[in-house]
Write an enzyme that holds these catalytic residues in place. Sequence first.
Site, PDB file in Angstrom:
ATOM      1  N   THR A 323       0.775  -1.276  -0.078  1.00  0.00           N
ATOM      2  CA  THR A 323      -0.089  -0.053  -0.042  1.00  0.00           C
ATOM      3  C   THR A 323       0.978   1.402   0.072  1.00  0.00           C
ATOM      4  O   THR A 323       2.067   1.128   0.141  1.00  0.00           O
ATOM      5  CB  THR A 323      -0.882   0.163   1.251  1.00  0.00           C
ATOM      6  OG1 THR A 323      -0.340   0.036   2.456  1.00  0.00           O
ATOM      7  CG2 THR A 323      -1.745  -1.402   1.255  1.00  0.00           C
ATOM      8  N   CYS A 324       0.217   2.326   0.067  1.00  0.00           N
ATOM      9  CA  CYS A 324       0.794   3.715  -0.208  1.00  0.00           C
ATOM     10  C   CYS A 324       1.250   4.266   1.358  1.00  0.00           C
ATOM     11  O   CYS A 324       1.793   5.459   1.382  1.00  0.00           O
ATOM     12  CB  CYS A 324       0.085   4.949  -0.856  1.00  0.00           C
ATOM     13  SG  CYS A 324       0.130   4.384  -2.743  1.00  0.00           S
TER      14      CYS A 324
END
Length: 376
Positions: A323-324
């Site tokens: 994920t970011c």
Amino acid sequence: MRNQPALWPSPTWHLKKFQPDDPILYFSPDVLQATARRFEAGFDGLVTYAVKANDQAAVLDNLVGAGLGAFDVASLSEMEKVRQAKADAVLHYHNPVRSVAEIAGAVGHGIASWSVDCPCELDKLADVPRHCTEIAVRLRMPVPGAAYDFGEKFGADPDQAVALMKKARAMGFDVSLTFHPGTQCADPQAWAVYIVEAADVARRAGVTLKRLNVGGGFAAHRRGAAPDLEAIFDRIASETNRAFGIARPALVCEPGRAMVAESFTLALRVKAVRGDAVFLNDGVYGSLTELRDIGAPDRVSVMRPDGGALEGAMAQKVVFGPTCDSIDRLPDRMALPEGVAEGDYVMIRAMGAYSSSISTGFNGYGRQEIVTVASL
């Protein structure tokens, strides 16, 4: 979550042939049923499965196929899933905090055992049918030996438990005691301490227990040597005999993690390697969520895309998810072969518990495919 009905020979065979780029949970029905039979043969009492560990239909169906007929449920959704697997299953509703609406719905499912840990929750059960129904007072004590302590959220201290037992009996319920030594517990002494205190609480309350539920907490094999479940079973039986004598209650346990963990292997693909950091296609918002709380396992191997095992010198790697979010990383480093590269598969054993049930879909990640295999 996508369930793949086909039966493949092994994770290695499947990975080599299909080269999946998404996380895969490989499920072995044979391993799950063998574990269920191990509990049934070794534990001197009723075995109930804690559905929260993994509520997949394939898991519930295979446990029923292995002979389990009782389940520990914590919500109406779990009750419905169990009823789909076995319409006449015995249900123990041992989440001790419930809304009035949840109680009404649970009554319709014919709950056999309700746990309570405070007077207000017992009062909510005033209209629950008494026939074939028990109140299991949940006891808590500061007992070490687990990865984390359930007593911080649930349970009554011994004096409170005495009062609750007396009140439940006065209300016309059968009375039992229950406790939970904490998750990932491998020390038989933790159960022994609770059993001794349970016997004292029952004597002080002047109540002959219908049953003593020794909870879950049985450890799965995550690191080092496999936990000795039979030693725990034997200690529970002997300590109960010693502490209660002729007033010995029937025993109940509710394994979750130890029941289902070994029947799943998680395969994650390496997206990138940057120095001592490895980026995987799932992380702490997905199948690795629980590793933030109980640490990374060491039953890990790496497979090349061609099916060969990656061996050689090991190095401690920082592991990031996809994920970011910058906190999408394991809190501890993981030992992986120095030559691990993009496209490789990281295989983690014993990941059947909580890997799918508490995964999120954050950032579009965290969804694992379940593939059934003949052997792990």
